[in-house]
Design an enzyme around this catalytic site. Structure first.
Site, PDB file in Angstrom:
ATOM      1  N   LYS A 179     -18.707 -27.747  -4.438  1.00  0.00           N
ATOM      2  CA  LYS A 179     -19.744 -27.889  -3.420  1.00  0.00           C
ATOM      3  C   LYS A 179     -19.271 -27.287  -2.104  1.00  0.00           C
ATOM      4  O   LYS A 179     -18.156 -27.543  -1.665  1.00  0.00           O
ATOM      5  CB  LYS A 179     -20.088 -29.365  -3.227  1.00  0.00           C
ATOM      6  CG  LYS A 179     -20.620 -30.022  -4.499  1.00  0.00           C
ATOM      7  CD  LYS A 179     -21.099 -31.436  -4.273  1.00  0.00           C
ATOM      8  CE  LYS A 179     -19.970 -32.401  -4.056  1.00  0.00           C
ATOM      9  NZ  LYS A 179     -20.421 -33.817  -4.018  1.00  0.00           N
ATOM     10  N   THR A 218     -27.550 -36.803   6.482  1.00  0.00           N
ATOM     11  CA  THR A 218     -27.053 -36.363   5.175  1.00  0.00           C
ATOM     12  C   THR A 218     -26.338 -37.490   4.433  1.00  0.00           C
ATOM     13  O   THR A 218     -25.624 -37.242   3.469  1.00  0.00           O
ATOM     14  CB  THR A 218     -26.091 -35.180   5.349  1.00  0.00           C
ATOM     15  OG1 THR A 218     -24.996 -35.582   6.200  1.00  0.00           O
ATOM     16  CG2 THR A 218     -26.799 -33.980   5.961  1.00  0.00           C
ATOM     17  N   GLY A 220     -25.278 -40.053   1.927  1.00  0.00           N
ATOM     18  CA  GLY A 220     -25.567 -40.259   0.513  1.00  0.00           C
ATOM     19  C   GLY A 220     -25.911 -39.014  -0.269  1.00  0.00           C
ATOM     20  O   GLY A 220     -26.370 -39.119  -1.413  1.00  0.00           O
ATOM     21  N   THR A 221     -25.679 -37.823   0.292  1.00  0.00           N
ATOM     22  CA  THR A 221     -26.029 -36.610  -0.461  1.00  0.00           C
ATOM     23  C   THR A 221     -25.187 -36.463  -1.718  1.00  0.00           C
ATOM     24  O   THR A 221     -25.677 -36.017  -2.756  1.00  0.00           O
ATOM     25  CB  THR A 221     -25.888 -35.354   0.413  1.00  0.00           C
ATOM     26  OG1 THR A 221     -24.638 -35.387   1.099  1.00  0.00           O
ATOM     27  CG2 THR A 221     -27.005 -35.244   1.411  1.00  0.00           C
ATOM     28  N   GLY A 222     -23.902 -36.841  -1.653  1.00  0.00           N
ATOM     29  CA  GLY A 222     -23.055 -36.738  -2.838  1.00  0.00           C
ATOM     30  C   GLY A 222     -23.509 -37.670  -3.940  1.00  0.00           C
ATOM     31  O   GLY A 222     -23.593 -37.278  -5.116  1.00  0.00           O
ATOM     32  N   CYS A 223     -23.817 -38.918  -3.579  1.00  0.00           N
ATOM     33  CA  CYS A 223     -24.341 -39.881  -4.553  1.00  0.00           C
ATOM     34  C   CYS A 223     -25.650 -39.365  -5.157  1.00  0.00           C
ATOM     35  O   CYS A 223     -25.849 -39.392  -6.381  1.00  0.00           O
ATOM     36  CB  CYS A 223     -24.611 -41.222  -3.875  1.00  0.00           C
ATOM     37  SG  CYS A 223     -23.240 -41.947  -2.976  1.00  0.00           S
TER      38      CYS A 223
END
Length: 298
Positions: A179, A218, A220-223
């Protein structure tokens, strides 16, 4: 993988976020927004908000086992997304359960590095997490976490990040989502890297990029990204398609995040932007408003 599933049954194994932007709350929103039926097993109770984490309570491992068994004894699980585990005994418990249940799709979001840059796991937990990576079908580290997993300094550019992803994929025999959200520049690329069984420099790479969005919201974008990937991989049985659809959905979720006005820190993304727009309750901004695509990524 088994065949495609119209409405995949997706289990999130992760910690909580009382403000709803990250952890299992974000996972359940992401799963539903991408056409799945969401379930959740809690690994940690986290007192946090958009400004940061205040404290963490980890229930007994025996209760984690009871939760996992309660779900898998009754429900066929099409996909699993794993988030915050935190301790070696939790990681080992989840690994043993995965080996027994063998879900068709397993996505690991390795929660290892805090926003401050501090490492969240002790040495034994890091070792247990590294041992878990070969058991999953996709691991989705951000760049600091990728560096820890390959035991190298953090990648300074996209080419170096792809090289680290290839090394991790080859060493563990699993796909790696590299990412680009932590890098500078106007573009935000993501790439599926699959180097299993290949020679150095021969990894199979599928890259999707989008313009970067100027927003602080942004959280919680990974979750959200990892749980969307698990859902769409179970729906389509096609990892490149899952990435392409996830990227488009996440981009629009970030682009409309400012409209939520949740919290005074890094607010959540707008998981249900498409549903609300289709229902006419929250129409999309007029031209000149927020961009309809892009990603802030983590």
């Amino acid at each position: 993988m088994t065949g495609p599933r119209e409405i995949p049954r997706v289990l999130s194994i992760a910690g909580t976020d009382p403000t709803g932007g990250a952890g299992i709350q974000a996972d359940l929103k992401s799963i539903a927004a991408n056409g799945g039926y969401g379930m959740a097993v809690v690994t940690a109770l986290v007192a946090q908000n958009t400004r940061g984490v205040r404290s963490v309570h980890i229930p007994p491992v025996s209760f984690l086992v009871e939760q996992l068994d309660a779900v898998s004894d009754d429900v066929t699980i099409d996909a699993v997304k794993i988030g915050m585990l935190g301790q070696a005994d939790l990681i080992e418990t989840v690994a043993a359960w995965l080996a027994r249940v063998r879900p068709s799709v397993i996505v690991l979001d390795p929660v290892m590095i805090a926003t401050s840059g501090d490492r969240l796991l002790d040495a034994s937990a890091e070792a247990a997490l590294r041992a878990l990576v070969p058991l999953v079908h996709l691991v989705t580290p951000n760049l600091p976490e990728l560096a820890v997993l390959v035991n190298e300094p953090e990648a300074a550019d996209w080419a170096a990040a792809l090289e680290q992803g290839e090394r991790l994929s080859r060493a563990c025999g699993t796909r790696v989502l590299v990412k680009g959200g932590h890098l500078a520049g106007p573009a935000c690329p993501d790439a599926l890297v699959d180097a299993a069984g290949t020679e150095p420099g021969r990894a199979r790479i599928v890259q999707v990029s989008a313009p970067r969005i100027n927003t602080v919201n942004t959280h919680g974008t990974g979750c959200s990204m990892s749980s969307a990937l698990a859902t769409l991989a179970a729906r389509h049985r096609d990892w490149p398609r899952a990435l392409t659809e996830t990227k488009a959905w996440l981009s629009d979720s970030v682009a409309s995040a400012d409209r939520l006005e949740v919290g005074g820190g890094h607010g959540p993304i707008n998981h249900f932007h498409a549903l609300w727009a289709a229902a006419g309750t929250h129409p999309e901004p007029p031209p000149g408003g927020l961009s309809p695509s892009g990603s802030a990524g983590p």
